[in-house]
Design a protein around this motif. Structure first.
Motif, short mmCIF file in Angstrom:
data_model
loop_
_atom_site.label_atom_id
_atom_site.label_comp_id
_atom_site.label_asym_id
_atom_site.label_seq_id
_atom_site.Cartn_x
_atom_site.Cartn_y
_atom_site.Cartn_z
N ARG A 22 23.99 -74.11 -32.06
CA ARG A 22 23.80 -72.89 -31.28
C ARG A 22 23.50 -71.71 -32.17
O ARG A 22 22.60 -70.95 -31.88
CB ARG A 22 25.02 -72.61 -30.42
CG ARG A 22 25.06 -73.42 -29.16
CD ARG A 22 26.13 -72.91 -28.26
NE ARG A 22 27.40 -72.98 -29.00
CZ ARG A 22 28.55 -73.33 -28.49
NH1 ARG A 22 28.63 -73.65 -27.23
NH2 ARG A 22 29.64 -73.39 -29.22
N ILE A 23 24.27 -71.53 -33.23
CA ILE A 23 24.06 -70.36 -34.08
C ILE A 23 22.72 -70.45 -34.79
O ILE A 23 22.04 -69.44 -34.99
CB ILE A 23 25.22 -70.12 -35.07
CG1 ILE A 23 25.17 -68.68 -35.58
CG2 ILE A 23 25.22 -71.12 -36.20
CD1 ILE A 23 26.44 -68.21 -36.22
N GLN A 26 20.50 -69.24 -32.22
CA GLN A 26 20.79 -67.86 -31.81
C GLN A 26 20.26 -66.82 -32.78
O GLN A 26 19.79 -65.76 -32.35
CB GLN A 26 22.30 -67.67 -31.62
CG GLN A 26 22.83 -68.34 -30.38
CD GLN A 26 24.35 -68.27 -30.29
OE1 GLN A 26 25.05 -68.16 -31.30
NE2 GLN A 26 24.85 -68.34 -29.08
N PHE A 30 18.03 -63.83 -31.61
CA PHE A 30 18.58 -62.48 -31.75
C PHE A 30 17.61 -61.59 -32.51
O PHE A 30 17.38 -60.43 -32.14
CB PHE A 30 19.93 -62.55 -32.46
CG PHE A 30 20.62 -61.23 -32.60
CD1 PHE A 30 21.25 -60.65 -31.51
CD2 PHE A 30 20.65 -60.57 -33.81
CE1 PHE A 30 21.90 -59.43 -31.62
CE2 PHE A 30 21.30 -59.36 -33.94
CZ PHE A 30 21.93 -58.78 -32.85
N ASN A 75 19.11 -60.64 -24.51
CA ASN A 75 20.11 -61.45 -25.21
C ASN A 75 20.90 -62.32 -24.24
O ASN A 75 21.21 -63.46 -24.54
CB ASN A 75 21.05 -60.57 -26.04
CG ASN A 75 20.49 -60.28 -27.41
OD1 ASN A 75 19.96 -61.14 -28.08
ND2 ASN A 75 20.60 -59.03 -27.83
N THR A 79 19.29 -65.39 -26.02
CA THR A 79 20.12 -65.67 -27.19
C THR A 79 21.45 -66.30 -26.82
O THR A 79 21.86 -67.29 -27.42
CB THR A 79 20.37 -64.37 -27.99
OG1 THR A 79 19.11 -63.73 -28.21
CG2 THR A 79 21.05 -64.66 -29.31
N PHE A 80 22.14 -65.71 -25.84
CA PHE A 80 23.48 -66.18 -25.46
C PHE A 80 23.47 -66.74 -24.04
O PHE A 80 24.41 -66.56 -23.29
CB PHE A 80 24.48 -65.02 -25.59
CG PHE A 80 24.50 -64.41 -26.97
CD1 PHE A 80 25.05 -65.11 -28.04
CD2 PHE A 80 23.96 -63.17 -27.21
CE1 PHE A 80 25.06 -64.56 -29.32
CE2 PHE A 80 23.96 -62.61 -28.49
CZ PHE A 80 24.51 -63.31 -29.54
N ARG A 81 22.42 -67.44 -23.69
CA ARG A 81 22.24 -67.95 -22.33
C ARG A 81 23.33 -68.92 -21.90
O ARG A 81 23.57 -69.11 -20.73
CB ARG A 81 20.87 -68.56 -22.14
CG ARG A 81 20.62 -69.82 -22.93
CD ARG A 81 19.21 -70.34 -22.68
NE ARG A 81 18.85 -71.34 -23.66
CZ ARG A 81 18.20 -71.10 -24.79
NH1 ARG A 81 17.83 -69.87 -25.06
NH2 ARG A 81 17.92 -72.07 -25.63
N SER A 83 26.43 -68.45 -22.31
CA SER A 83 27.66 -67.71 -22.10
C SER A 83 28.10 -67.78 -20.64
O SER A 83 27.29 -67.68 -19.73
CB SER A 83 27.44 -66.23 -22.47
OG SER A 83 28.54 -65.45 -22.07
N ARG A 148 28.21 -62.08 -30.31
CA ARG A 148 28.49 -63.53 -30.24
C ARG A 148 29.97 -63.81 -29.97
O ARG A 148 30.31 -64.66 -29.16
CB ARG A 148 28.08 -64.21 -31.54
CG ARG A 148 28.19 -65.72 -31.48
CD ARG A 148 27.60 -66.36 -32.71
NE ARG A 148 27.30 -67.76 -32.53
CZ ARG A 148 28.19 -68.73 -32.60
NH1 ARG A 148 29.45 -68.45 -32.85
NH2 ARG A 148 27.84 -69.98 -32.43
#
Length: 153
Positions: A22-23, A26, A30, A75, A79-81, A83, A148
């Motif tokens: 993920r990172i 991301q 980002f 985002n 990026t953080f979908r 979440s 994050r």
């Protein structure tokens, strides 16, 4: 037959691998969202200084506000979908982190505005996007970590 010991089972490493994956995805997402936010911020700041006659310090806040809203939406969607944070909680937390990032960003931007004449650089609307980019560079690490681990958790 020789048996070897494994330090961890495949299931124990799967969550770590998923987090790492993920990172890895991301960070570029980002950065891309950041470029879009930069274009929005710099464009509005430039227009405020050039066409509205605002000082460099007063031309900046409208650009930051619009760029922060655009960046939050992008985002959250990109990026953080993954979440599961509720929209409004994430939005408020995003603004808290973004405000800290703004403090860093604006301090660096203002330092550039103040120091530029000492280096023979005229503070004109055309140079403001460069100063914004320097501020963004300093604030990017702080905001990524805050978004994050706080805003979108």
């Amino acid at each position: 037959m020789t048996l070897s010991r494994r330090s961890s089972s495949p299931t124990a490493t799967a969550p770590a691998t998923a987090r790492h994956g993920r990172i890895v995805a991301q960070v570029p997402a980002f950065a891309l969202v950041g470029v879009i936010g930069y274009i929005v911020d710099a464009g509005i700041t430039y227009a405020g200084a050039r066409y509205l006659g605002l000082s460099p310090e007063l031309a900046r806040p409208p650009g930051f506000i619009v760029a922060t809203i655009v960046n939050f939406l992008l985002n959250r969607a990109i990026t953080f979908r993954g979440s599961s944070a509720p929209f409004w909680r994430a939005f408020v937390r995003y603004w808290v982190v973004a405000s800290g990032g703004l403090a860093v960003n604006y301090a660096v931007y203002s330092a550039c505005v103040q120091l530029a004449p000492r280096f023979g650089i005229a503070v004109a609307p055309a140079v403001l996007p460069l100063f914004i980019a320097v501020g963004v560079g300093f604030a990017m690490v702080v905001t990524f970590l805050g978004f994050r681990f706080f805003a979108f958790r």
